[in-house]
Design a protein around this motif. Structure first.
Motif, short mmCIF file in Angstrom:
data_model
loop_
_atom_site.label_atom_id
_atom_site.label_comp_id
_atom_site.label_asym_id
_atom_site.label_seq_id
_atom_site.Cartn_x
_atom_site.Cartn_y
_atom_site.Cartn_z
N ILE A 24 -36.76 -2.87 24.43
CA ILE A 24 -37.24 -2.77 23.05
C ILE A 24 -38.05 -4.02 22.71
CG2 ILE A 24 -36.57 -2.53 20.64
CD1 ILE A 24 -33.94 -1.29 21.58
N GLY A 25 -39.27 -3.82 22.19
CA GLY A 25 -40.04 -4.98 21.77
C GLY A 25 -41.53 -4.79 21.94
N SER A 26 -42.22 -5.87 22.27
CA SER A 26 -43.68 -5.87 22.24
C SER A 26 -44.31 -5.30 23.51
CB SER A 26 -44.21 -7.28 21.99
OG SER A 26 -43.83 -8.15 23.04
N ALA A 27 -45.40 -4.60 23.31
CA ALA A 27 -46.24 -4.09 24.39
C ALA A 27 -47.67 -4.27 23.94
CB ALA A 27 -45.94 -2.63 24.68
N VAL A 28 -48.43 -5.07 24.68
CA VAL A 28 -49.79 -5.39 24.27
C VAL A 28 -50.72 -5.36 25.48
CG1 VAL A 28 -48.85 -6.90 22.48
CG2 VAL A 28 -49.67 -7.91 24.62
N ILE A 29 -51.99 -5.43 25.19
CA ILE A 29 -53.01 -5.62 26.22
C ILE A 29 -53.33 -7.11 26.30
CG2 ILE A 29 -55.48 -5.39 26.65
CD1 ILE A 29 -54.10 -3.01 27.68
N ASP A 30 -53.27 -7.66 27.51
CA ASP A 30 -53.69 -9.03 27.74
C ASP A 30 -55.10 -9.04 28.33
OD1 ASP A 30 -51.36 -10.17 26.85
OD2 ASP A 30 -50.61 -10.72 28.84
N GLY A 68 -47.01 -8.39 26.84
CA GLY A 68 -45.92 -8.18 25.88
C GLY A 68 -44.59 -8.22 26.58
N ASP A 69 -43.61 -8.88 25.97
CA ASP A 69 -42.32 -9.12 26.62
C ASP A 69 -41.63 -7.85 27.11
OD1 ASP A 69 -42.68 -11.81 25.95
OD2 ASP A 69 -41.66 -11.57 24.02
N ALA A 70 -41.54 -6.85 26.24
CA ALA A 70 -40.82 -5.63 26.63
C ALA A 70 -41.58 -4.86 27.70
CB ALA A 70 -40.59 -4.74 25.41
N ALA A 71 -42.89 -4.81 27.59
CA ALA A 71 -43.70 -4.12 28.61
C ALA A 71 -43.57 -4.84 29.95
CB ALA A 71 -45.15 -4.05 28.17
N ASN A 72 -43.64 -6.17 29.94
CA ASN A 72 -43.51 -6.93 31.18
C ASN A 72 -42.16 -6.69 31.84
OD1 ASN A 72 -46.04 -8.03 30.69
ND2 ASN A 72 -45.22 -9.89 29.77
N GLN A 73 -41.10 -6.78 31.04
CA GLN A 73 -39.77 -6.58 31.60
C GLN A 73 -39.62 -5.17 32.18
OE1 GLN A 73 -36.33 -7.69 29.33
NE2 GLN A 73 -37.27 -9.56 28.55
N SER A 74 -40.11 -4.18 31.44
CA SER A 74 -39.95 -2.79 31.91
C SER A 74 -40.71 -2.56 33.21
CB SER A 74 -40.41 -1.80 30.83
OG SER A 74 -41.79 -1.93 30.56
N ARG A 75 -41.85 -3.19 33.35
CA ARG A 75 -42.62 -3.03 34.58
C ARG A 75 -41.87 -3.60 35.78
NH1 ARG A 75 -44.55 -3.93 39.00
NH2 ARG A 75 -46.63 -4.63 39.58
N HIS A 76 -41.24 -4.78 35.62
CA HIS A 76 -40.47 -5.37 36.72
C HIS A 76 -39.20 -4.56 37.01
CE1 HIS A 76 -43.05 -8.75 37.26
NE2 HIS A 76 -42.84 -9.25 36.06
N LEU A 77 -38.54 -4.09 35.97
CA LEU A 77 -37.34 -3.28 36.18
C LEU A 77 -37.67 -1.98 36.91
CD1 LEU A 77 -35.62 -3.88 32.74
CD2 LEU A 77 -34.60 -4.42 34.96
N ALA A 78 -38.82 -1.40 36.60
CA ALA A 78 -39.23 -0.18 37.30
C ALA A 78 -39.44 -0.46 38.79
CB ALA A 78 -40.52 0.37 36.68
#
Length: 309
Positions: free
Chosen positions: A6-12, A39-49
């Protein structure tokens, strides 16, 4: 879904190497410019996947090109985006990340749809297979944090879900009071030292960790960059070193650490070992340009552990 992020998802929009402003030139040629997941949540979800933990992302994007690109990039990496909400009339969060020759970053961002996440955007029920929740971006969800998040955490605890949390930048200057209500519900809190020193009025990782422990958090892991991390819990207390590396880009290293730590804990590892894996992975991530471009796997983590101090 095994983990709900849960949290931020952005384009860098990331560029390197970009030196000091006084050295900038018109139409200056640099090595690399990329559009990436951020974005913190997007980054974490990508690594967890990548580690097989079937994450689902809860965030908000705008009805724009950047939002469509972000969803496509996340889905291609195995992230469940079915809970990502589109906010009409809002732009997808976007950040410009300038990385210097030493791998340190300077970030410029605009307020985006991710900051409008509210309780109506949360799933009404958590599936049985969901083992954990990661609040990847406390301070970046003001509407939810003011109304709805505490009740959601109470429900999650009753359902015996493990709760991990990290901090985003405290842009509103809320300080400790802004997260105090959530601390007793957190099983694992992984803030960065520079985010919590001013907040707690402390000078060391040890002292900062004690503040959060005194407010009810069971396990506190203070991320300290090149120094590694400091852990304070009943199971283990002490310092874990980072791998000695020459960083290319430090963007997202903390998100990588948080994701790997959660994966190791959910796999049944000890606190100390989970911290060691997290520090090794965080160091490894700085060898790549971008917040979540390091390719992690169980085999890569084991290889990194053989290099750990």
């Amino acid at each position: 879904m095994k983990v709900l992020c849960i949290g931020s998802a952005v384009i860098d929009i990331a560029a390197r190497p970009v030196g000091q402003e006084g050295l900038w030139k018109e139409k200056q040629r640099i090595s690399d410019i990329q559009i990436q997941i951020g974005g913190d949540a997007a980054n974490q979800s990508r690594h967890l996947a990548a580690l097989g933990w079937e994450p689902a992302l809860v965030s908000c994007i705008g009805a724009d090109t950047n939002g469509r690109m972000l969803l496509a990039a996340l889905e291609s990496r195995g992230v469940d985006t079915g809970l990502v909400r589109v906010k009409e009339g809002c732009a997808t969060g976007t950040a410009m990340v300038l990385v210097d020759e030493q791998g340190e970053r300077h970030t410029f961002s605009v307020k985006g749809a991710h900051s409008l996440l509210n309780q109506e955007d949360l799933p009404p029920a958590l599936p049985q297979e969901c083992q954990a929740i990661s609040l990847a971006s406390l301070f970046s969800m003001p509407e939810l944090e003011q109304d709805g998040l505490e009740a959601f955490l109470i429900r999650a605890k009753k359902e015996k879900k493990r709760i991990f949390a990290d901090l985003a930048s405290d842009k509103l200057g809320l300080g400790l009071q802004g997260i105090k209500a959530f601390l007793p519900y957190l099983d694992y809190f992984l803030p960065s030292l520079y985010d919590v020193q001013k907040m707690t009025g402390t000078e060391t990782a040890e002292a900062a960790a004690r503040v959060f422990r005194d407010h009810g958090t069971a396990h506190v892991i203070i991320k300290c960059g090149a120094r590694g991390c400091y852990c304070d819990s009943d199971a283990f207390t002490g310092w874990i070193p980072a791998l000695p590396v020459k960083p290319v880009d430090t963007t997202g290293a903390g998100d990588c650490m948080a994701a790997v730590f959660a994966a190791r804990i959910l796999a049944g590892d000890t606190m100390e070992n989970a911290c060691r894996y997290a520090c090794a992975a965080g160091s490894y991530s700085t060898l790549f340009f971008g917040a979540s471009t390091a390719e992690l796997s169980e085999e890569k983590l084991e290889e990194l552990m053989h290099q750990a101090p």
